[in-house]
Write an enzyme that holds these catalytic residues in place. Structure first.
Site, PDB file in Angstrom:
ATOM      1  N   ARG A  60       0.798  -1.214   0.000  1.00 32.07           N
ATOM      2  CA  ARG A  60       0.000   0.000   0.000  1.00 32.07           C
ATOM      3  C   ARG A  60       0.835   1.270   0.000  1.00 32.07           C
ATOM      4  NH1 ARG A  60      -3.199  -3.477   1.598  1.00 32.07           N
ATOM      5  NH2 ARG A  60      -1.383  -4.189   2.679  1.00 32.07           N
ATOM      6  N   THR A  61       1.746   1.382   0.964  1.00 40.99           N
ATOM      7  CA  THR A  61       2.438   2.661   1.135  1.00 40.99           C
ATOM      8  C   THR A  61       3.284   2.978  -0.096  1.00 40.99           C
ATOM      9  OG1 THR A  61       2.426   2.274   3.507  1.00 40.99           O
ATOM     10  CG2 THR A  61       3.863   4.013   2.716  1.00 40.99           C
ATOM     11  N   LYS A  66      25.594   0.390  12.529  1.00 35.58           N
ATOM     12  CA  LYS A  66      26.865  -0.287  12.229  1.00 35.58           C
ATOM     13  C   LYS A  66      27.601   0.275  11.023  1.00 35.58           C
ATOM     14  CE  LYS A  66      25.253  -4.755  13.586  1.00 35.58           C
ATOM     15  NZ  LYS A  66      24.771  -5.909  12.871  1.00 35.58           N
ATOM     16  N   ARG A  74      11.291   3.735   3.858  1.00 44.02           N
ATOM     17  CA  ARG A  74      10.789   2.822   4.902  1.00 44.02           C
ATOM     18  C   ARG A  74      11.960   1.936   5.322  1.00 44.02           C
ATOM     19  NH1 ARG A  74       5.437  -0.807   5.003  1.00 44.02           N
ATOM     20  NH2 ARG A  74       4.612   1.246   5.475  1.00 44.02           N
ATOM     21  N   HIS A 130       4.993   6.529  11.698  1.00 45.42           N
ATOM     22  CA  HIS A 130       4.520   6.376  10.317  1.00 45.42           C
ATOM     23  C   HIS A 130       3.643   7.609  10.054  1.00 45.42           C
ATOM     24  CE1 HIS A 130       3.341   4.680   6.628  1.00 45.42           C
ATOM     25  NE2 HIS A 130       2.921   3.491   7.000  1.00 45.42           N
TER      26      HIS A 130
END
Ligand code: NCD
Length: 335
Positions: A83-84, A113, A134, A162
């Protein structure tokens, strides 16, 4: 591309100059990152929602505009998303822009790291005008934004935030119920790891709402967030039982148990089927309430509920595109 509506774009019915004149507040988001809902107040939310509403009108009438023609979005997803990512791509393309989608084969490497994320965004900014990210680590979007010279939009940083989802959630409540103040909003499910719940809860502290948090013990809302809600002076209660809220809620915001965040899978198995919203349960709900879900669902809402006009989750998905169109135009200084 858009069911024959594209030709109409040659003669736009929709004038973006008007949008700018209608604005009540100058866009303070041009060139800015969107990392957290904390960047928004009621005034800027009203501004975003007004722009999103105009995007809806534009899409419903002509389908397409060339406001962002020539602009490029890099869509960088280190975690699965349907969706996003599709929503950002659709948003950019409906405004005439183009997208570099990077969703496959991206290896997650701990930001703490290595330099991988920093180097990746510094590479992408050579090609793109805006980056959507994301990533599984809390704070990753902030780090990316520190390195990138172009706006970075946080599309989910682990169990952190979000923000664009929270904006579309709030926009949906406003579009569906007309106002936000005065509502009783119940959040159900994984309140511990659900980043959409975290971001939406923060935004709701700006409004005069009653909040009900419904979860099993191990998935309760993080204390720090609960304290924010209490400090804001909102009427708030927690319960394990959806039956306690179903008759009085104006909004039932249901979430998936976030399997990927559990370190102990046995614990996930214990709570995974805890809540199921059924058609029978819906009979006890108010006639004008709405059921929302950020999706994907994995059994929390029965398919039999989908035909209920109060089921707002697919309308919510569509609103996501309008909100992201508004945000992209804003950070690129075009709305
Ligand atoms: C949510 C997410 O990724 O946090 N989905 C989404 O963005 N629509 C919710 C979830 O994955 O459960």
């Amino acid at each position: 591309m858009f069911n024959g509506t594209k030709e109409l774009a040659l003669e736009p019915l929709f004038h973006y100059g008007d949008l700018r004149r209608k604005s009540t507040k100058a866009n303070g988001f041009a060139g800015q990152d969107i990392l957290s809902v904390s960047q928004f107040d009621r005034e800027s939310l009203a501004y975003v929602f007004a722009r999103a509403h105009e995007m809806r009108q534009m899409v419903e009438t002509i389908g397409y505009a060339d406001l962002l023609k020539g602009y490029v979005l890099a869509c960088l997803f280190y975690e699965p998303s349907t969706r996003t990512s599709a929503s950002f791509i659709a948003a950019m393309e409906r405004l005439g822009g183009s997208v570099i989608p990077i969703t496959q084969g991206v290896q997650f490497s701990s930001v703490a790291k290595g330099e991988t994320l920093a180097d990746t965004v510094r590479t992408l900014e050579q090609y793109a005008d805006v980056i959507v990210l994301r990533h599984p680590e809390i704070g990753s979007a902030r780090i990316a934004a520190d390195y990138a010279g172009v706006p970075v939009i946080n599309a989910g940083d682990g169990a952190g935030e979000h923000p664009t989802q929270a904006l579309l959630d709030l926009f949906t409540i406003q579009e569906e119920l007309g106002a936000i103040d005065g509502l009783k909003i119940a959040m159900v499910g994984d309140l511990r790891y659900g980043r959409t719940v975290h971001s939406l809860t923060k935004l709701l502290t700006l409004y005069d709402v009653s909040l009900r948090f419904v979860s099993p013990e191990i998935l309760r809302l993080p204390l720090v967030l609960m304290n924010e809600v209490k400090d804001a002076g909102l009427d708030v209660r927690e319960t394990h039982d959806v039956a306690d809220v179903i008759e009085t809620a104006d909004v039932l915001y249901v979430t998936r148990v976030q399997k990927e965040r559990f370190t102990d899978l046995a614990q996930y198995e214990e709570v995974k089927g805890y809540y199921e919203i059924t058609a029978e349960l819906m009979q006890r709900a108010k006639p004008k309430m709405i059921v929302m879900h950020p999706l994907p669902r994995v059994g929390e809402i029965h398919y039999a509920v989908d035909s209920d006009p109060r089921a707002a989750y697919f309308r919510q998905v569509r609103n996501g595109m309008y909100i992201r169109m508004a945000l992209l135009a804003m950070v690129l200084g075009k709305a």
